[in-house]
Design a protein around this motif. Structure first.
Motif, short mmCIF file in Angstrom:
data_model
loop_
_atom_site.label_atom_id
_atom_site.label_comp_id
_atom_site.label_asym_id
_atom_site.label_seq_id
_atom_site.Cartn_x
_atom_site.Cartn_y
_atom_site.Cartn_z
N VAL A 1 0.86 -1.17 0.00
CA VAL A 1 0.00 0.00 0.00
C VAL A 1 0.90 1.23 0.00
CG1 VAL A 1 -1.67 1.35 1.31
CG2 VAL A 1 -1.91 -1.14 1.18
N VAL A 2 0.62 2.17 -0.90
CA VAL A 2 1.34 3.43 -0.94
C VAL A 2 0.35 4.55 -0.66
CG1 VAL A 2 2.65 5.06 -2.38
CG2 VAL A 2 3.07 2.59 -2.58
N ILE A 3 0.71 5.44 0.27
CA ILE A 3 -0.15 6.55 0.68
C ILE A 3 0.63 7.84 0.46
CG2 ILE A 3 -1.36 7.62 2.62
CD1 ILE A 3 -1.63 4.78 3.83
N VAL A 4 0.13 8.69 -0.44
CA VAL A 4 0.79 9.97 -0.74
C VAL A 4 0.03 11.07 -0.01
CG1 VAL A 4 1.57 11.52 -2.56
CG2 VAL A 4 1.43 9.06 -3.01
N THR A 5 0.70 11.73 0.91
CA THR A 5 -0.01 12.67 1.78
C THR A 5 0.93 13.78 2.24
OG1 THR A 5 -1.41 12.79 3.76
CG2 THR A 5 0.35 11.13 3.79
N HIS A 6 0.79 14.23 3.47
CA HIS A 6 1.47 15.42 4.00
C HIS A 6 2.26 15.04 5.25
CE1 HIS A 6 -1.13 17.80 1.29
NE2 HIS A 6 -2.00 16.84 1.57
N GLY A 7 3.26 15.86 5.58
CA GLY A 7 4.17 15.52 6.66
C GLY A 7 3.49 15.31 8.00
N LEU A 8 2.65 16.26 8.41
CA LEU A 8 1.96 16.13 9.69
C LEU A 8 1.04 14.91 9.69
CD1 LEU A 8 1.28 17.68 12.47
CD2 LEU A 8 -0.81 18.32 11.28
N THR A 9 0.34 14.70 8.59
CA THR A 9 -0.57 13.56 8.49
C THR A 9 0.20 12.26 8.60
OG1 THR A 9 -1.96 14.91 7.02
CG2 THR A 9 -2.43 12.57 7.11
N MET A 10 1.40 12.20 8.03
CA MET A 10 2.23 10.99 8.14
C MET A 10 2.61 10.72 9.58
SD MET A 10 4.61 11.63 4.76
CE MET A 10 5.75 10.28 5.06
N ARG A 11 3.00 11.75 10.30
CA ARG A 11 3.37 11.55 11.70
C ARG A 11 2.17 11.10 12.52
NH1 ARG A 11 5.22 16.20 14.55
NH2 ARG A 11 4.63 17.63 12.88
N LEU A 12 1.01 11.69 12.24
CA LEU A 12 -0.19 11.31 12.98
C LEU A 12 -0.67 9.91 12.61
CD1 LEU A 12 -1.93 14.77 12.88
CD2 LEU A 12 -1.24 13.55 14.96
N PHE A 13 -0.50 9.52 11.36
CA PHE A 13 -0.79 8.14 10.94
C PHE A 13 0.02 7.17 11.79
CE2 PHE A 13 -0.05 4.31 8.56
CZ PHE A 13 -1.18 4.08 7.79
N CYS A 14 1.32 7.43 11.90
CA CYS A 14 2.18 6.54 12.68
C CYS A 14 1.88 6.63 14.17
CB CYS A 14 3.65 6.86 12.40
SG CYS A 14 4.17 6.41 10.72
N MET A 15 1.55 7.80 14.66
CA MET A 15 1.15 7.94 16.06
C MET A 15 -0.05 7.06 16.36
SD MET A 15 -0.23 11.35 18.02
CE MET A 15 -0.79 11.29 19.72
N ARG A 16 -1.04 7.09 15.47
CA ARG A 16 -2.25 6.28 15.66
C ARG A 16 -1.93 4.80 15.52
NH1 ARG A 16 -5.40 3.16 16.45
NH2 ARG A 16 -7.67 3.13 16.15
N TRP A 17 -1.14 4.45 14.53
CA TRP A 17 -0.84 3.03 14.27
C TRP A 17 -0.07 2.41 15.43
CZ3 TRP A 17 -1.92 0.37 9.56
CH2 TRP A 17 -1.43 -0.95 9.54
N PHE A 18 0.95 3.12 15.90
CA PHE A 18 1.85 2.56 16.91
C PHE A 18 1.50 2.99 18.33
CE2 PHE A 18 4.61 2.67 13.05
CZ PHE A 18 4.84 1.31 12.94
N HIS A 19 0.44 3.79 18.49
CA HIS A 19 -0.01 4.24 19.82
C HIS A 19 1.07 5.05 20.55
CE1 HIS A 19 -3.49 1.66 19.21
NE2 HIS A 19 -2.67 0.67 18.93
N TRP A 20 1.65 6.00 19.81
CA TRP A 20 2.64 6.87 20.42
C TRP A 20 1.97 7.88 21.33
CZ3 TRP A 20 5.42 8.28 15.20
CH2 TRP A 20 6.21 7.19 14.78
N SER A 21 2.74 8.40 22.27
CA SER A 21 2.25 9.46 23.14
C SER A 21 2.24 10.79 22.40
CB SER A 21 3.14 9.58 24.38
OG SER A 21 4.44 10.05 24.00
N VAL A 22 1.47 11.74 22.95
CA VAL A 22 1.45 13.09 22.40
C VAL A 22 2.85 13.70 22.47
CG1 VAL A 22 0.57 15.43 22.76
CG2 VAL A 22 -0.99 13.48 22.89
N GLU A 23 3.53 13.48 23.60
CA GLU A 23 4.85 14.09 23.79
C GLU A 23 5.85 13.58 22.75
OE1 GLU A 23 2.38 14.52 27.20
OE2 GLU A 23 3.01 12.66 26.20
N TYR A 24 5.81 12.29 22.47
CA TYR A 24 6.74 11.74 21.48
C TYR A 24 6.40 12.27 20.09
CZ TYR A 24 9.45 8.44 18.70
OH TYR A 24 10.32 7.88 17.79
#
Length: 227
Positions: free
Chosen positions: A157-180
């Motif tokens: 799967v390839v997803i072409v998007t934006h920098g902030l959206t990419m970080r938030l995608f990974c935050m949601r996927w991996f359950h990162w903290s807000v601080e990280y």
């Protein structure tokens, strides 16, 4: 969803250099969703496409893209081996909304306030907060997962998007903290971020995001999200 049908790779790609990346006054006269790539942005995307085609090596691929012009132009320049029906333009993958035509002085003031308040929870006037983008990315993931529940599911799967959206995608996927999340840099223009499926069917990042704030120490969960 059968774990065996999960794709081997989920590849996030930030759009190439845009007109707004080199001159933020364009947002005073051009709607954000109509801001296109610079010639350098096209070349960045073309080089990334060459690398991705080598990685995909003829395997099946589904593609999702933000509807913003710079993302669609990036997708075109990537020249991925996909049929038109395998490309989904997905509004939930758009950039964080900062309202409409932008007043530079007002945006500068709001950016300073966001730095003090925190990038995840701060909401731009008439726009979105990072947490709003997180919520719509979460609903996108639910839709994407449904497409994996079939022997015909793509291997990539390839997803072409934006920098902030990419970080938030990974935050949601991996359950990162807000601080990280808030300690991380955006990827460079046209930079891919690769999630690789492991033998246990879980995913890990091929490499971690760089941190602009090294004072935030990743937790064990956050460290386990990369190889």
């Amino acid at each position: 969803m059968s774990l065996e049908y999960r794709p081997r790779r989920i590849i996030l790609v930030r759009h190439g250099e845009s007109e707004g990346n080199v001159d933020d006054t364009v947002y005073e006269r051009i709607p954000d969703h109509r801001v296109g790539l610079t010639p350098r942005g096209y070349e960045q995307a073309r080089r990334t496409g060459e690398a991705l085609r080598g990685i995909l090596a003829g395997e099946s691929v589904d593609v999702y893209a933000s509807p913003y012009l710079r993302a669609r132009e990036t997708l075109e320049a990537l020249a991925l081996p996909v049929a038109p029906g395998d490309v989904r333009v997905e509004p939930r993958l758009r950039e964080q909304d900062w309202a409409n035509f932008q007043d530079p002085a007002d945006i500068a003031e709001q950016r300073a306030a966001r730095d003090r308040y925190g990038h995840f929870f701060y909401r731009f006037k008439d726009g979105e907060s990072g947490s709003d983008v997180y919520d719509r990315v979460s609903t996108f993931l639910e839709s994407m997962f449904r497409n994996f529940d079939s022997p015909a599911a793509p291997r990539n799967v390839v997803i072409v998007t934006h920098g902030l959206t990419m970080r938030l995608f990974c935050m949601r996927w991996f359950h990162w903290s807000v601080e990280y999340f808030e300690s991380l840099d955006n990827p460079d223009n046209a930079e891919p971020v690769v999630l690789l499926r492991q033998p246990d069917h879980r995913y890990r990042l091929e490499r971690p995001f760089t941190q602009w704030n090294p004072d935030v120490v990743p937790s064990e969960r956050e460290r386990s999200s990369w190889l």
